[in-house]
Write a protein that holds these residues in place. Structure first.
Motif, PDB file in Angstrom:
ATOM      1  N   LEU A   1      -4.077  -6.106  -5.594  1.00 16.11           N
ATOM      2  CA  LEU A   1      -3.619  -5.758  -4.253  1.00 16.11           C
ATOM      3  C   LEU A   1      -4.804  -5.492  -3.313  1.00 16.11           C
ATOM      4  N   ALA A   2      -5.807  -4.771  -3.803  1.00 18.46           N
ATOM      5  CA  ALA A   2      -6.969  -4.462  -2.964  1.00 18.46           C
ATOM      6  C   ALA A   2      -7.730  -5.735  -2.595  1.00 18.46           C
ATOM      7  N   ARG A   3      -7.854  -6.650  -3.559  1.00 16.83           N
ATOM      8  CA  ARG A   3      -8.564  -7.895  -3.268  1.00 16.83           C
ATOM      9  C   ARG A   3      -7.805  -8.719  -2.230  1.00 16.83           C
ATOM     10  N   ARG A   4      -6.487  -8.737  -2.333  1.00 18.63           N
ATOM     11  CA  ARG A   4      -5.691  -9.453  -1.347  1.00 18.63           C
ATOM     12  C   ARG A   4      -5.797  -8.780   0.017  1.00 18.63           C
ATOM     13  N   ALA A   5      -5.821  -7.457   0.044  1.00 20.74           N
ATOM     14  CA  ALA A   5      -5.991  -6.728   1.312  1.00 20.74           C
ATOM     15  C   ALA A   5      -7.319  -7.096   1.960  1.00 20.74           C
TER      16      ALA A   5
ATOM     17  N   SER B   1      -1.411  -2.285   4.889  1.00 20.60           N
ATOM     18  CA  SER B   1      -0.287  -1.983   4.006  1.00 20.60           C
ATOM     19  C   SER B   1      -0.624  -2.296   2.555  1.00 20.60           C
ATOM     20  N   LEU B   2      -1.266  -3.444   2.313  1.00 20.52           N
ATOM     21  CA  LEU B   2      -1.654  -3.801   0.950  1.00 20.52           C
ATOM     22  C   LEU B   2      -2.689  -2.823   0.399  1.00 20.52           C
ATOM     23  N   LEU B   3      -3.587  -2.374   1.245  1.00 27.38           N
ATOM     24  CA  LEU B   3      -4.576  -1.398   0.811  1.00 27.38           C
ATOM     25  C   LEU B   3      -3.903  -0.090   0.405  1.00 27.38           C
ATOM     26  N   ALA B   4      -2.943   0.346   1.201  1.00 26.07           N
ATOM     27  CA  ALA B   4      -2.199   1.564   0.851  1.00 26.07           C
ATOM     28  C   ALA B   4      -1.437   1.369  -0.455  1.00 26.07           C
ATOM     29  N   ALA B   5      -0.866   0.177  -0.656  1.00 26.85           N
ATOM     30  CA  ALA B   5      -0.164  -0.114  -1.906  1.00 26.85           C
ATOM     31  C   ALA B   5      -1.126  -0.099  -3.087  1.00 26.85           C
ATOM     32  N   ALA B   6      -2.354  -0.598  -2.875  1.00 23.42           N
ATOM     33  CA  ALA B   6      -3.353  -0.575  -3.947  1.00 23.42           C
ATOM     34  C   ALA B   6      -3.688   0.856  -4.346  1.00 23.42           C
ATOM     35  N   VAL B   7      -3.820   1.733  -3.381  1.00 25.95           N
ATOM     36  CA  VAL B   7      -4.127   3.135  -3.669  1.00 25.95           C
ATOM     37  C   VAL B   7      -2.984   3.765  -4.462  1.00 25.95           C
ATOM     38  N   ARG B   8      -1.734   3.489  -4.053  1.00 26.38           N
ATOM     39  CA  ARG B   8      -0.589   4.030  -4.799  1.00 26.38           C
ATOM     40  C   ARG B   8      -0.556   3.477  -6.214  1.00 26.38           C
ATOM     41  N   THR B   9      -0.882   2.211  -6.380  1.00 24.43           N
ATOM     42  CA  THR B   9      -0.829   1.587  -7.704  1.00 24.43           C
ATOM     43  C   THR B   9      -1.920   2.145  -8.606  1.00 24.43           C
ATOM     44  N   LEU B  10      -3.084   2.418  -8.050  1.00 18.21           N
ATOM     45  CA  LEU B  10      -4.151   3.032  -8.843  1.00 18.21           C
ATOM     46  C   LEU B  10      -3.738   4.407  -9.355  1.00 18.21           C
ATOM     47  N   ALA B  11      -2.996   5.140  -8.535  1.00 15.51           N
ATOM     48  CA  ALA B  11      -2.553   6.471  -8.936  1.00 15.51           C
ATOM     49  C   ALA B  11      -1.461   6.420  -9.982  1.00 15.51           C
TER      50      ALA B  11
ATOM     51  N   LEU C   1       1.890   8.801   7.215  1.00 15.85           N
ATOM     52  CA  LEU C   1       1.458   7.412   7.284  1.00 15.85           C
ATOM     53  C   LEU C   1       1.622   6.718   5.937  1.00 15.85           C
ATOM     54  N   SER C   2       1.316   7.402   4.850  1.00 10.57           N
ATOM     55  CA  SER C   2       1.487   6.814   3.520  1.00 10.57           C
ATOM     56  C   SER C   2       2.948   6.493   3.254  1.00 10.57           C
ATOM     57  N   ALA C   3       3.838   7.382   3.671  1.00 11.90           N
ATOM     58  CA  ALA C   3       5.269   7.117   3.513  1.00 11.90           C
ATOM     59  C   ALA C   3       5.699   5.921   4.355  1.00 11.90           C
ATOM     60  N   ALA C   4       5.149   5.805   5.565  1.00 13.80           N
ATOM     61  CA  ALA C   4       5.478   4.655   6.418  1.00 13.80           C
ATOM     62  C   ALA C   4       5.000   3.351   5.795  1.00 13.80           C
ATOM     63  N   PHE C   5       3.785   3.358   5.237  1.00 14.73           N
ATOM     64  CA  PHE C   5       3.269   2.160   4.582  1.00 14.73           C
ATOM     65  C   PHE C   5       4.114   1.790   3.361  1.00 14.73           C
ATOM     66  N   ALA C   6       4.577   2.789   2.627  1.00 13.07           N
ATOM     67  CA  ALA C   6       5.423   2.511   1.461  1.00 13.07           C
ATOM     68  C   ALA C   6       6.742   1.860   1.891  1.00 13.07           C
ATOM     69  N   LEU C   7       7.342   2.376   2.959  1.00  9.31           N
ATOM     70  CA  LEU C   7       8.573   1.770   3.487  1.00  9.31           C
ATOM     71  C   LEU C   7       8.325   0.328   3.924  1.00  9.31           C
ATOM     72  N   TRP C   8       7.226   0.114   4.627  1.00  8.99           N
ATOM     73  CA  TRP C   8       6.922  -1.237   5.115  1.00  8.99           C
ATOM     74  C   TRP C   8       6.658  -2.201   3.956  1.00  8.99           C
ATOM     75  N   HIS C   9       5.971  -1.730   2.923  1.00 11.05           N
ATOM     76  CA  HIS C   9       5.667  -2.596   1.782  1.00 11.05           C
ATOM     77  C   HIS C   9       6.956  -3.023   1.083  1.00 11.05           C
ATOM     78  N   ARG C  10       7.879  -2.094   0.918  1.00 12.69           N
ATOM     79  CA  ARG C  10       9.176  -2.443   0.317  1.00 12.69           C
ATOM     80  C   ARG C  10       9.928  -3.424   1.215  1.00 12.69           C
ATOM     81  N   TYR C  11       9.855  -3.197   2.506  1.00  9.41           N
ATOM     82  CA  TYR C  11      10.508  -4.105   3.448  1.00  9.41           C
ATOM     83  C   TYR C  11       9.924  -5.509   3.321  1.00  9.41           C
ATOM     84  N   GLU C  12       8.617  -5.617   3.232  1.00  9.77           N
ATOM     85  CA  GLU C  12       7.960  -6.912   3.092  1.00  9.77           C
ATOM     86  C   GLU C  12       8.340  -7.608   1.792  1.00  9.77           C
ATOM     87  N   GLU C  13       8.654  -6.829   0.777  1.00  7.33           N
ATOM     88  CA  GLU C  13       9.059  -7.406  -0.495  1.00  7.33           C
ATOM     89  C   GLU C  13      10.545  -7.741  -0.546  1.00  7.33           C
TER      90      GLU C  13
END
Length: 501
Positions: free
Chosen positions: A442-446, A422-432, A161-173
């Protein structure tokens, strides 16, 4: 291996092939007719050549009851040709009447593919969250070795699921740019989500066997009742925490945590009714009904636990932030002074943001987490902003904002769409990464988008048994008059298995 050209051949191409075959048959019959004439003629009975004098006499008339085979060639050829022509006409009429129809379904449009990817993300995320919620109740009755395969399944599903969210986030960008590659990216999103669901589906039946087959639902009901009683006591303590936070940090903070407590109580009201039904059904030996009611109660207790824990965590982080604000403010002013001394451009509005925070420190109750958020965002582009006290403040804000967004999505997943998740998943990746300021943004926008989705869905009015809140939270799937079946451990194929009947 089947050729891709063969697999992708359209129906109208097959129709053209039938027509060409009919043409070939017509030619073959005609050619065979012409070739048969000398062959049949050669098969006539041979006779001795008469003497030349006899040849001058009148030829003998053939017998009426022995027709010549040569005389039959033309009728046979005509009949065969007519049959082939009739078959050819039938193919043509069928082709005209049926029209040109593709053997494969029409390729989805980009908009349809996007909708499918969004739906797959939401369904996979819901499946993972529901599976995670059920496992602690199973852990109360099963040993850790028995639970290991189920924990592994959830971990694997979460990774997909994390990989799917990463793909979708890139697609959205906007990446990738090529239309074909973008279609492949969407297919990758759907494929990853399907794999996450498949892993959970594969374990659902085994978990049911371990939880219900041997001892029945009665022990599990007792476990849920114990969790409910402990959580009810914690919820009462959370009410006192709300009053304390409102007095110390102002009405905005108080209203935010008070809403969490109210939702927690709503989930507990729902759990009370369903636990009573589960206990009654278990005593009557109605195992299927007992399990259905119990799973609804377990999901509601789990969400109430998330909300109460969120209040406690918020109180702890507010205290940490309040202790950190003066030092962070002093450090930020020092970073600005150093930037000016070295000729580094200072972000516009940074001085005003720090001045506003300093004024709040002496004006009365304020939100210290919000103050730290404004301080760290004002200096995010300066080199000194990612060291010392400012870095500590940025991480505290990011963890607090991400935790708040995570809790909100978890207890409102019946209404929250793919974009906030998706934004929440991106926030978690960015924190890491770690990039705490960007992760907090990102988390606030989510959180903002999730709240928008809930408003668009409509916040249900409190009902006597809390069913509307359970549907909003995704505890019930909303497919039947009583709120629908409760979700269970599993993917798309199994999570609805506790339907009535």
């Amino acid at each position: 291996m089947t050729s891709s050209l063969v697999r992708g051949r359209p129906r109208h191409a097959t129709a053209h092939i039938r027509v060409r075959v009919a043409h070939a048959l017509v030619g073959a019959v005609a050619g065979a007719g012409w070739l048969a004439i000398p062959v049949v003629a050669a098969q006539e009975p041979a006779t001795a050549s008469p003497p030349r004098t006899a040849a001058l006499a009148a030829p003998a008339a053939p017998r009426d009851d022995e027709p010549s085979a040569v005389d039959l060639i033309l009728p046979v050829a005509v009949l065969g040709t007519a049959g082939v022509v009739a078959a050819y006409s039938y193919v043509r009429r069928g082709r005209r009447s049926s029209g040109v129809v593709s053997a494969a379904p029409a390729a989805p449009t980009p908009a349809e593919s996007e909708r499918g990817a969004r739906a797959a993300l939401v369904q996979a995320d819901d499946s993972v969250r529901a599976s995670e919620e059920e496992l602690p109740f199973a852990a109360a009755l099963l040993d850790e070795r028995t639970l290991a395969p189920f924990r592994h399944a959830i971990h694997t599903a979460r990774t997909e699921l994390s990989a799917a969210f990463a793909l979708w986030h890139r697609y959205e960008e906007g990446e990738p740019h090529d239309p074909g590659d973008r279609g492949q990216a969407l297919a990758g999103v759907v494929g990853r989500c399907a794999e996450a669901g498949r892993v959970l589906d594969a374990r659902a039946g085994e978990l049911d066997r371990l939880r219900w087959a041997e001892a029945g639902p009665a022990p599990a009901v007792a476990v849920a009742e114990g969790a409910f009683r402990r959580l009810t006591a914690r919820a009462a303590g959370a009410r006192a925490t709300v009053s304390e936070l409102r007095e110390r940090y102002g009405p905005t903070v108080g209203a935010r945590v008070a809403e969490c407590v109210e939702e927690a109580m709503d989930r507990l009201v729902f759990a009370t009714a369903r636990l009573n039904e589960a206990r009654r059904a278990a005593d009557l030996g109605e195992e299927a009904r007992s399990i259905r009611q119990l799973r609804a109660a377990e999901g509601s207790v789990a969400q109430a636990g998330i909300l109460v824990a969120g209040v406690d965590r918020t109180a702890r982080r507010l205290r940490e932030a309040a202790a950190l604000v003066p030092a962070a403010l002093t450090g930020a002013e020092a970073v600005l002074a150093e930037a000016r001394a070295t000729g580094t451009p200072v972000p516009s509005g940074a001085d005003d943001a720090l001045a506003a925070v300093r004024q709040e420190l002496t004006a009365g109750p304020y939100d210290p987490l919000d103050a730290l958020r404004r301080i760290t965002r004002a200096l995010v582009r300066l080199p000194g902003a990612r060291s010392g006290v400012l870095d500590t403040a940025a991480h505290l804000v990011a963890r607090a904002t991400t935790g708040e967004a995570e809790d909100f999505v978890a207890v409102h997943r019946g209404a929250v769409g793919a974009d906030p998740r998706s934004l929440l998943a991106a926030a978690v990746r960015t924190l890491a990464a770690p990039h705490p300021v960007e992760g907090a943004v990102l988390a606030r926008r989510a959180l903002e988008l999730a709240e928008r989705d809930v408003r668009a869905h409509g916040v249900p009015e409190s009902d006597a048994q809390g069913t509307s809140g359970a549907v909003l939270g995704g505890v019930l799937l909303g497919e039947e008059a009583d709120g629908g079946p409760p979700v269970a451990f599993g993917g798309p194929q199994t999570r609805r298995r506790f339907r009535t009947g």
